[in-house]
Design an enzyme around this catalytic site. Sequence first.
Site, PDB file in Angstrom:
ATOM      1  N   HIS A 113      -2.103  -3.385  -6.576  1.00 20.70           N
ATOM      2  CA  HIS A 113      -2.656  -2.959  -5.293  1.00 20.70           C
ATOM      3  C   HIS A 113      -4.170  -3.142  -5.239  1.00 20.70           C
ATOM      4  CE1 HIS A 113      -3.292   0.484  -2.190  1.00 20.70           C
ATOM      5  NE2 HIS A 113      -3.181  -0.675  -1.592  1.00 20.70           N
ATOM      6  N   SER A 164       0.833  -1.211   0.000  1.00 24.80           N
ATOM      7  CA  SER A 164       0.000   0.000   0.000  1.00 24.80           C
ATOM      8  C   SER A 164       0.854   1.243   0.000  1.00 24.80           C
ATOM      9  CB  SER A 164      -0.856   0.071   1.271  1.00 24.80           C
ATOM     10  OG  SER A 164      -1.607  -1.069   1.429  1.00 24.80           O
ATOM     11  N   GLU A 166      -4.877  -0.808  -8.379  1.00 24.09           N
ATOM     12  CA  GLU A 166      -3.888   0.135  -8.899  1.00 24.09           C
ATOM     13  C   GLU A 166      -2.705  -0.686  -9.426  1.00 24.09           C
ATOM     14  OE1 GLU A 166      -4.544   4.105  -6.110  1.00 24.09           O
ATOM     15  OE2 GLU A 166      -3.249   2.533  -5.351  1.00 24.09           O
TER      16      GLU A 166
HETATM   17  N1  LIG Z   1      -5.294  -4.819   5.032  1.00 21.16           N
HETATM   18  C1  LIG Z   1      -5.545  -3.883   4.117  1.00 21.16           C
HETATM   19  O1  LIG Z   1      -6.521  -3.128   4.194  1.00 21.16           O
HETATM   20  C2  LIG Z   1      -4.636  -3.767   2.932  1.00 21.16           C
HETATM   21  C3  LIG Z   1      -5.115  -3.189   1.755  1.00 21.16           C
HETATM   22  C4  LIG Z   1      -4.289  -3.111   0.637  1.00 21.16           C
HETATM   23  C5  LIG Z   1      -2.989  -3.588   0.726  1.00 21.16           C
HETATM   24  N2  LIG Z   1      -2.529  -4.126   1.890  1.00 21.16           N
HETATM   25  C6  LIG Z   1      -1.137  -4.647   1.905  1.00 21.16           C
HETATM   26  O2  LIG Z   1      -1.200  -6.055   1.738  1.00 21.16           O
HETATM   27  C7  LIG Z   1      -0.123  -6.680   2.467  1.00 21.16           C
HETATM   28  C8  LIG Z   1      -0.681  -7.689   3.436  1.00 21.16           C
HETATM   29  O3  LIG Z   1      -1.600  -7.051   4.290  1.00 21.16           O
HETATM   30  P1  LIG Z   1      -2.640  -7.884   5.171  1.00 21.16           P
HETATM   31  O4  LIG Z   1      -3.577  -6.900   5.747  1.00 21.16           O
HETATM   32  O5  LIG Z   1      -3.172  -9.048   4.399  1.00 21.16           O
HETATM   33  O6  LIG Z   1      -1.675  -8.419   6.342  1.00 21.16           O
HETATM   34  P2  LIG Z   1      -1.887  -9.661   7.303  1.00 21.16           P
HETATM   35  O7  LIG Z   1      -1.076  -9.368   8.512  1.00 21.16           O
HETATM   36  O8  LIG Z   1      -3.341 -10.006   7.441  1.00 21.16           O
HETATM   37  O9  LIG Z   1      -1.187 -10.869   6.492  1.00 21.16           O
HETATM   38  C9  LIG Z   1       0.179 -10.944   6.217  1.00 21.16           C
HETATM   39  C10 LIG Z   1       0.552 -12.405   6.118  1.00 21.16           C
HETATM   40  O10 LIG Z   1       1.873 -12.489   5.603  1.00 21.16           O
HETATM   41  C11 LIG Z   1       2.534 -13.552   6.273  1.00 21.16           C
HETATM   42  N3  LIG Z   1       3.977 -13.354   6.146  1.00 21.16           N
HETATM   43  C12 LIG Z   1       4.766 -12.490   6.826  1.00 21.16           C
HETATM   44  N4  LIG Z   1       6.042 -12.582   6.379  1.00 21.16           N
HETATM   45  C13 LIG Z   1       6.044 -13.525   5.408  1.00 21.16           C
HETATM   46  C14 LIG Z   1       7.048 -14.064   4.560  1.00 21.16           C
HETATM   47  N5  LIG Z   1       8.302 -13.655   4.641  1.00 21.16           N
HETATM   48  N6  LIG Z   1       6.683 -14.998   3.660  1.00 21.16           N
HETATM   49  C15 LIG Z   1       5.412 -15.426   3.574  1.00 21.16           C
HETATM   50  N7  LIG Z   1       4.415 -14.974   4.360  1.00 21.16           N
HETATM   51  C16 LIG Z   1       4.735 -14.019   5.257  1.00 21.16           C
HETATM   52  C17 LIG Z   1       2.030 -13.491   7.701  1.00 21.16           C
HETATM   53  O11 LIG Z   1       2.189 -14.736   8.351  1.00 21.16           O
HETATM   54  C18 LIG Z   1       0.560 -13.115   7.467  1.00 21.16           C
HETATM   55  O12 LIG Z   1      -0.258 -14.265   7.377  1.00 21.16           O
HETATM   56  C19 LIG Z   1       0.664  -5.540   3.096  1.00 21.16           C
HETATM   57  O13 LIG Z   1       1.712  -5.192   2.231  1.00 21.16           O
HETATM   58  C20 LIG Z   1      -0.377  -4.431   3.188  1.00 21.16           C
HETATM   59  O14 LIG Z   1       0.221  -3.153   3.206  1.00 21.16           O
HETATM   60  C21 LIG Z   1      -3.317  -4.251   2.983  1.00 21.16           C
END
Ligand SMILES: NC(=O)c1ccc[n+]([C@@H]2O[C@H](COP(=O)([O-])OP(=O)(O)OC[C@H]3O[C@@H](n4cnc5c(N)ncnc54)[C@H](O)[C@@H]3O)[C@@H](O)[C@H]2O)c1
Length: 508
Positions: free
Chosen positions: A143, A122, A155
Site C-alpha cells: 500500500h 486502500s 504498508e
Molecule cells: N488515489 C489514492 O490516493 C490512493 C492511495 C492509495 C491507494 N489507492 C488505491 O490504488 C488503486 C488505484 O487507485 P487510483 O487512484 O490510481 O485510481 P485511478 O482511477 O486513477 O486508476 C485506476 C486505473 O485502473 C484501470 N483499470 C480499471 N479496471 C482495470 C482492469 N480490470 N485491468 C486493468 N486496469 C484497470 C483504469 O482504467 C484506471 O486507469 C485503488 O485500489 C485505490 O484504492 C489509491
Amino acid sequence: MSLPTNKTVAVVGAGAMGQGIAQVAAEAGHPVLLFDAADGQAAAAAERLGRVFARLVEKGKRTQADADAVLKRVTPVATLEDLAPAALIVEAVVERLDVKQEVFGKLEEICGADAILATNTSSLSITAIARPLKRPARVVGMHFFNPAPLLPLVEVVSGLSTDPEVADLVFDTAAAWGKSPVFATSTPGFIVNRVARPFYGEGLRIVEEGAADPATVDACIRDAGGFRMGPFELMDLIGNDVNYSVSAAVFEAFSYDPRYRPSVLQKEMADGGLLGRKSGRGWYDYAQEAERPEPPEAETADIAPPDAAILLGEPGPWSALFERLAEAGLQIERQEDDCLFPLLDFGPVILCPTDGAHAESIAEAEGKPAIVMDLALDWTKAGRIALARSSNCPAEDFARVAALFQAAGMKVSPVEDVPGLIVARTAAMLMNEACDALYKGVSDPEGIDTAMKKGVNYPIGPLAWADRLGHARVLEILDNLCDSYREERYRPCALWRRLPEVLQFREE
Ligand SMILES: NC(=O)c1ccc[n+]([C@@H]2O[C@H](COP(=O)([O-])OP(=O)(O)OC[C@H]3O[C@@H](n4cnc5c(N)ncnc54)[C@H](O)[C@@H]3O)[C@@H](O)[C@H]2O)c1
C-alpha cells in the site's frame, strides 16, 4: 532479501497510483511493464512520466542521462499476457473486490508460479482478494500513499494466507526502493487509515458541540500539537466526500463499532457539495478574494498577569511550560503532591492541564474555580494554547491567566468547557487507536509510529507521544472522556492497564 533489479516489475492499472508506482520501480532500476484495461491509458501514463522527468531535469533534480535511463525502463503494454515475465506485479486498478480478484486470477495463469501478486488496495481485505486464487499465499498488500514517488510510507499487508516470505521480500524491496515500509495485518484501514480517524473525528465533534470553530481547532492542532495542518484544512484538501467515505468504510468494516462513527456534520458538508478546495468551498472559502478567518483570541488589554503561584505536584512533561511562565515573571513555589497532573494555584483560581474532565468537575473536586489548559507536544515551541474555565471562574481571573500565557509568548484561544479541550483529546484518541492496533496485533510499536510519521506526516508517533506524556495520564484522560460522554467511542483500550508491565514504547 529484495527483488533483484534485473527482475521485471509489472504495474496493472495506470491511473494516479499505478503511474507513480511505475516511476518508483523504474527509478530503483527495474524493467517495468505498465498495463491498463482502458485503451491508450498505459501509453498516456508513460507519456505523462516523460513530462514528469522533463520537469525534474529542468529543475536540476535529475540529469538528462538518468531521466532517459529511467524512462527507457518503462514499457506500456497492450495485453495482460504481455506481463508474463514479471516477478512482482503491483495491482492498482479500481477499488473493487471482484475486479481485483479477476485481474489476479488471470495473472496466475499468465505469470510464473513464484510471481508475487501485490495489491495497492486502500480498504479491501487482502485475505478476501486472495480467496478465489490457486496460490493465495503469493498475494500481499503493498500500500503506497499518494503521490507514490514522494510519500515514503509503504504498508506491507499480510492476509491470513500470505506467505511470510512473500511479505518479507516485498518489505525489503520497498526499502530498496527508498521507501519506509512497515508490516501490517489485513484489518480495516490497515494502520494509517485506522489510527488517523480520530484526527478528523475529534475536531468534528468539538465543532459539532459548539466548543470552538474550525479555525481555532486547526490553529491549536498546528501551533500546540505540532502538526503541519489542522484537521479542517486537511479535510478540505482531501475532500469532505472522500474523507467521509473512508470514515464510513472503516466504521462499516468494524461492524459499526461506535468508536469509528462518522460525523453527521461532515456528511452534511459532503451532501451539500461543500467538498473543500476542489469545489471552492468546504470548511473554508477558497474564492480568490476570500480571507481565512482568524481564530478568536482572549482579550487581555491592560490586564496584569498574576505574579505568583504555588505549583502542586511533579511538573513532569509540563516542566518546559513552567519554565516559560517563570521567565515571563511568574514566581513559582513548589509544593509536594502526588497528583497525576500538576496544578498551579494562583489563590483565587487554579490552572491545570486537562485530564479529560470538564473544568466544571475539576472546580468542584478542587473546591476552587478552575481554568483548564490544553496539551502541547513541545512546550518550548508551543505558540498557542486553548483555555476553558468553570462557570464560577470570574472573567477577570481568566483574563489574568490568559495574559500570563501571552507574556510567555503564546496566543490564547478561549474555548467552551469541552472535555479534553482540543489537542489533548485528539492526541489521546490517536494514542488509544494506536494502542488498540498494537493490542490487536496490526503491527508493532515501531511500525505504527513510523506509519503515522511517514504516511501522514505526524510530528511524532502516537505511541512515542504516549510515552512522553505517561501512560497513566493517557488512561486518565480517556477514562474521564469516557465518563464525561458515557459513550463507547471513548472507551480506553484494555492494553493501557497492562502497558507498564508489558512494554515501554520506544522514544525516538
Ligand atoms: N488515489 C489514492 O490516493 C490512493 C492511495 C492509495 C491507494 N489507492 C488505491 O490504488 C488503486 C488505484 O487507485 P487510483 O487512484 O490510481 O485510481 P485511478 O482511477 O486513477 O486508476 C485506476 C486505473 O485502473 C484501470 N483499470 C480499471 N479496471 C482495470 C482492469 N480490470 N485491468 C486493468 N486496469 C484497470 C483504469 O482504467 C484506471 O486507469 C485503488 O485500489 C485505490 O484504492 C489509491
